[in-house]
Design a protein around this motif. Sequence first.
Motif, PDB file in Angstrom:
ATOM      1  N   PRO A 150      -4.767   2.438   2.221  1.00 21.29           N
ATOM      2  CA  PRO A 150      -4.693   1.385   1.194  1.00 21.29           C
ATOM      3  C   PRO A 150      -4.281   0.042   1.788  1.00 21.29           C
ATOM      4  O   PRO A 150      -3.589  -0.014   2.808  1.00 21.29           O
ATOM      5  CB  PRO A 150      -3.621   1.907   0.244  1.00 21.29           C
ATOM      6  CG  PRO A 150      -2.791   2.818   1.068  1.00 21.29           C
ATOM      7  CD  PRO A 150      -3.708   3.425   2.089  1.00 21.29           C
ATOM      8  N   PRO A 151      -4.695  -1.047   1.131  1.00 17.60           N
ATOM      9  CA  PRO A 151      -4.216  -2.365   1.553  1.00 17.60           C
ATOM     10  C   PRO A 151      -2.723  -2.516   1.265  1.00 17.60           C
ATOM     11  O   PRO A 151      -2.140  -1.741   0.500  1.00 17.60           O
ATOM     12  CB  PRO A 151      -5.033  -3.343   0.708  1.00 17.60           C
ATOM     13  CG  PRO A 151      -5.764  -2.557  -0.303  1.00 17.60           C
ATOM     14  CD  PRO A 151      -5.625  -1.108   0.026  1.00 17.60           C
ATOM     15  N   GLU A 210       4.732  -9.055   2.685  1.00 19.69           N
ATOM     16  CA  GLU A 210       3.669  -8.058   2.681  1.00 19.69           C
ATOM     17  C   GLU A 210       4.269  -6.700   3.036  1.00 19.69           C
ATOM     18  O   GLU A 210       4.961  -6.570   4.048  1.00 19.69           O
ATOM     19  CB  GLU A 210       2.603  -8.452   3.711  1.00 19.69           C
ATOM     20  CG  GLU A 210       1.361  -7.630   3.628  1.00 19.69           C
ATOM     21  CD  GLU A 210       0.259  -8.168   4.519  1.00 19.69           C
ATOM     22  OE1 GLU A 210      -0.387  -7.349   5.196  1.00 19.69           O
ATOM     23  OE2 GLU A 210       0.052  -9.402   4.527  1.00 19.69           O
ATOM     24  N   LEU A 211       4.026  -5.705   2.171  1.00 22.87           N
ATOM     25  CA  LEU A 211       4.589  -4.370   2.376  1.00 22.87           C
ATOM     26  C   LEU A 211       3.472  -3.351   2.592  1.00 22.87           C
ATOM     27  O   LEU A 211       2.608  -3.174   1.730  1.00 22.87           O
ATOM     28  CB  LEU A 211       5.411  -3.938   1.158  1.00 22.87           C
ATOM     29  CG  LEU A 211       6.594  -4.820   0.769  1.00 22.87           C
ATOM     30  CD1 LEU A 211       7.224  -4.300  -0.513  1.00 22.87           C
ATOM     31  CD2 LEU A 211       7.618  -4.858   1.886  1.00 22.87           C
ATOM     32  N   ALA A 212       3.505  -2.675   3.727  1.00 25.65           N
ATOM     33  CA  ALA A 212       2.562  -1.583   3.978  1.00 25.65           C
ATOM     34  C   ALA A 212       3.101  -0.337   3.279  1.00 25.65           C
ATOM     35  O   ALA A 212       4.304  -0.053   3.336  1.00 25.65           O
ATOM     36  CB  ALA A 212       2.428  -1.327   5.468  1.00 25.65           C
ATOM     37  N   GLU A 241      10.829   6.730   3.029  1.00 30.68           N
ATOM     38  CA  GLU A 241      11.249   5.422   2.558  1.00 30.68           C
ATOM     39  C   GLU A 241      11.977   4.722   3.710  1.00 30.68           C
ATOM     40  O   GLU A 241      12.757   5.347   4.420  1.00 30.68           O
ATOM     41  CB  GLU A 241      12.186   5.613   1.363  1.00 30.68           C
ATOM     42  CG  GLU A 241      12.248   4.453   0.464  1.00 30.68           C
ATOM     43  CD  GLU A 241      12.788   4.827  -0.911  1.00 30.68           C
ATOM     44  OE1 GLU A 241      12.563   4.025  -1.822  1.00 30.68           O
ATOM     45  OE2 GLU A 241      13.410   5.870  -1.072  1.00 30.68           O
ATOM     46  N   PRO A 242      11.738   3.434   3.922  1.00 33.57           N
ATOM     47  CA  PRO A 242      12.397   2.750   5.045  1.00 33.57           C
ATOM     48  C   PRO A 242      13.916   2.740   4.881  1.00 33.57           C
ATOM     49  O   PRO A 242      14.423   2.590   3.774  1.00 33.57           O
ATOM     50  CB  PRO A 242      11.822   1.343   5.003  1.00 33.57           C
ATOM     51  CG  PRO A 242      11.215   1.181   3.657  1.00 33.57           C
ATOM     52  CD  PRO A 242      10.885   2.551   3.155  1.00 33.57           C
ATOM     53  N   GLU A 243      14.621   2.918   6.013  1.00 32.26           N
ATOM     54  CA  GLU A 243      16.086   2.893   5.975  1.00 32.26           C
ATOM     55  C   GLU A 243      16.613   1.494   5.682  1.00 32.26           C
ATOM     56  O   GLU A 243      17.664   1.335   5.085  1.00 32.26           O
ATOM     57  CB  GLU A 243      16.649   3.391   7.306  1.00 32.26           C
ATOM     58  CG  GLU A 243      16.486   4.882   7.500  1.00 32.26           C
ATOM     59  CD  GLU A 243      17.145   5.357   8.781  1.00 32.26           C
ATOM     60  OE1 GLU A 243      18.122   4.730   9.244  1.00 32.26           O
ATOM     61  OE2 GLU A 243      16.666   6.371   9.315  1.00 32.26           O
ATOM     62  N   ASP A 244      15.896   0.477   6.134  1.00 31.04           N
ATOM     63  CA  ASP A 244      16.309  -0.908   5.935  1.00 31.04           C
ATOM     64  C   ASP A 244      15.123  -1.697   5.370  1.00 31.04           C
ATOM     65  O   ASP A 244      14.478  -2.463   6.083  1.00 31.04           O
ATOM     66  CB  ASP A 244      16.778  -1.494   7.266  1.00 31.04           C
ATOM     67  CG  ASP A 244      17.421  -2.847   7.109  1.00 31.04           C
ATOM     68  OD1 ASP A 244      17.872  -3.185   5.995  1.00 31.04           O
ATOM     69  OD2 ASP A 244      17.464  -3.588   8.108  1.00 31.04           O
ATOM     70  N   SER A 264       3.307   4.092  -2.423  1.00 32.29           N
ATOM     71  CA  SER A 264       4.709   3.716  -2.627  1.00 32.29           C
ATOM     72  C   SER A 264       5.122   2.688  -1.580  1.00 32.29           C
ATOM     73  O   SER A 264       4.771   2.820  -0.406  1.00 32.29           O
ATOM     74  CB  SER A 264       5.629   4.935  -2.504  1.00 32.29           C
ATOM     75  OG  SER A 264       5.384   5.857  -3.539  1.00 32.29           O
ATOM     76  N   VAL A 265       5.862   1.674  -2.038  1.00 33.31           N
ATOM     77  CA  VAL A 265       6.497   0.695  -1.157  1.00 33.31           C
ATOM     78  C   VAL A 265       7.915   0.463  -1.676  1.00 33.31           C
ATOM     79  O   VAL A 265       8.214   0.769  -2.831  1.00 33.31           O
ATOM     80  CB  VAL A 265       5.727  -0.658  -1.098  1.00 33.31           C
ATOM     81  CG1 VAL A 265       4.336  -0.481  -0.506  1.00 33.31           C
ATOM     82  CG2 VAL A 265       5.655  -1.314  -2.463  1.00 33.31           C
ATOM     83  N   THR A 266       8.785  -0.071  -0.827  1.00 33.20           N
ATOM     84  CA  THR A 266      10.186  -0.267  -1.198  1.00 33.20           C
ATOM     85  C   THR A 266      10.677  -1.623  -0.700  1.00 33.20           C
ATOM     86  O   THR A 266      10.302  -2.065   0.384  1.00 33.20           O
ATOM     87  CB  THR A 266      11.066   0.846  -0.588  1.00 33.20           C
ATOM     88  OG1 THR A 266      10.575   2.113  -1.046  1.00 33.20           O
ATOM     89  CG2 THR A 266      12.516   0.710  -1.001  1.00 33.20           C
ATOM     90  N   PHE A 267      11.539  -2.270  -1.519  1.00 29.05           N
ATOM     91  CA  PHE A 267      12.193  -3.512  -1.112  1.00 29.05           C
ATOM     92  C   PHE A 267      13.559  -3.584  -1.779  1.00 29.05           C
ATOM     93  O   PHE A 267      13.878  -2.777  -2.663  1.00 29.05           O
ATOM     94  CB  PHE A 267      11.332  -4.739  -1.456  1.00 29.05           C
ATOM     95  CG  PHE A 267      11.093  -4.953  -2.922  1.00 29.05           C
ATOM     96  CD1 PHE A 267      11.871  -5.845  -3.652  1.00 29.05           C
ATOM     97  CD2 PHE A 267      10.066  -4.286  -3.584  1.00 29.05           C
ATOM     98  CE1 PHE A 267      11.637  -6.060  -5.005  1.00 29.05           C
ATOM     99  CE2 PHE A 267       9.817  -4.497  -4.938  1.00 29.05           C
ATOM    100  CZ  PHE A 267      10.603  -5.383  -5.653  1.00 29.05           C
ATOM    101  N   VAL A 268      14.387  -4.533  -1.352  1.00 29.05           N
ATOM    102  CA  VAL A 268      15.717  -4.737  -1.929  1.00 29.05           C
ATOM    103  C   VAL A 268      15.711  -6.060  -2.696  1.00 29.05           C
ATOM    104  O   VAL A 268      15.165  -7.060  -2.233  1.00 29.05           O
ATOM    105  CB  VAL A 268      16.802  -4.754  -0.831  1.00 29.05           C
ATOM    106  CG1 VAL A 268      18.165  -5.113  -1.418  1.00 29.05           C
ATOM    107  CG2 VAL A 268      16.864  -3.406  -0.139  1.00 29.05           C
ATOM    108  N   TRP A 269      16.326  -6.035  -3.880  1.00 32.86           N
ATOM    109  CA  TRP A 269      16.372  -7.210  -4.755  1.00 32.86           C
ATOM    110  C   TRP A 269      17.794  -7.379  -5.258  1.00 32.86           C
ATOM    111  O   TRP A 269      18.401  -6.439  -5.782  1.00 32.86           O
ATOM    112  CB  TRP A 269      15.420  -7.000  -5.913  1.00 32.86           C
ATOM    113  CG  TRP A 269      15.196  -8.149  -6.847  1.00 32.86           C
ATOM    114  CD1 TRP A 269      15.764  -9.384  -6.818  1.00 32.86           C
ATOM    115  CD2 TRP A 269      14.303  -8.139  -7.962  1.00 32.86           C
ATOM    116  NE1 TRP A 269      15.280 -10.156  -7.847  1.00 32.86           N
ATOM    117  CE2 TRP A 269      14.376  -9.413  -8.557  1.00 32.86           C
ATOM    118  CE3 TRP A 269      13.448  -7.191  -8.512  1.00 32.86           C
ATOM    119  CZ2 TRP A 269      13.639  -9.761  -9.679  1.00 32.86           C
ATOM    120  CZ3 TRP A 269      12.717  -7.548  -9.625  1.00 32.86           C
ATOM    121  CH2 TRP A 269      12.807  -8.815 -10.203  1.00 32.86           C
ATOM    122  N   THR A 270      18.338  -8.585  -5.133  1.00 34.69           N
ATOM    123  CA  THR A 270      19.645  -8.922  -5.689  1.00 34.69           C
ATOM    124  C   THR A 270      19.412  -9.639  -7.010  1.00 34.69           C
ATOM    125  O   THR A 270      18.836 -10.730  -7.028  1.00 34.69           O
ATOM    126  CB  THR A 270      20.442  -9.824  -4.733  1.00 34.69           C
ATOM    127  OG1 THR A 270      20.605  -9.137  -3.492  1.00 34.69           O
ATOM    128  CG2 THR A 270      21.806 -10.173  -5.313  1.00 34.69           C
TER     129      THR A 270
END
Length: 165
Positions: A30-31, A43-45, A64-67, A141-147
């Motif tokens: 997938p893109p 951009e999240l792979a 899932e990425p550790e960081d 699935s992709v993951t990020f951190v949001w405050t």
Amino acid sequence: MRWTAVGLAVLLALAGCAGSGDDTPADASPPSVVLTTDDGEIELAPWSFCWSGNGGGACGDGFEPEDPPAVGAPMRVDITYAENGWLFDATFTEVTDDPCPLTLTTTAEPIGDGVHRLEPIGPAGDWQVRLFGTGPQGDLSVTFVWTTSSAADIDIVATETVCAS
């Protein structure tokens, strides 16, 4: 001589099965998902996916990425995806030392061709956000951190407490 011919045939068959690892068509994965905030784009792979495209398909179950990358503290995040017909759910998990973090799930709102808007949910704080996208070609699935800076009202699909054992 007969054993040499058999050995050569087996060797050729094994070489054909092993392949070089580069036989997967480029569109079998997938893109990337693009997150846009007032501060720019990330951009999240996908780290996990099942995908079928023109002439190929593949599944990849990663971790899932550790960081995971952080978007900072924007008021909203726009999710852009190169394929039409996709929907995105977002699971917000509180970033805490508590063994049972608060977890909230909501659906990103479609706002245009391939673009969805995600607003903060729950109390202000740091959240690890897992996006799960589904569409005609598969899922990812992709993951990020949001405050998030303030408590927000939004439709919550599910609430749960996840306890580590």
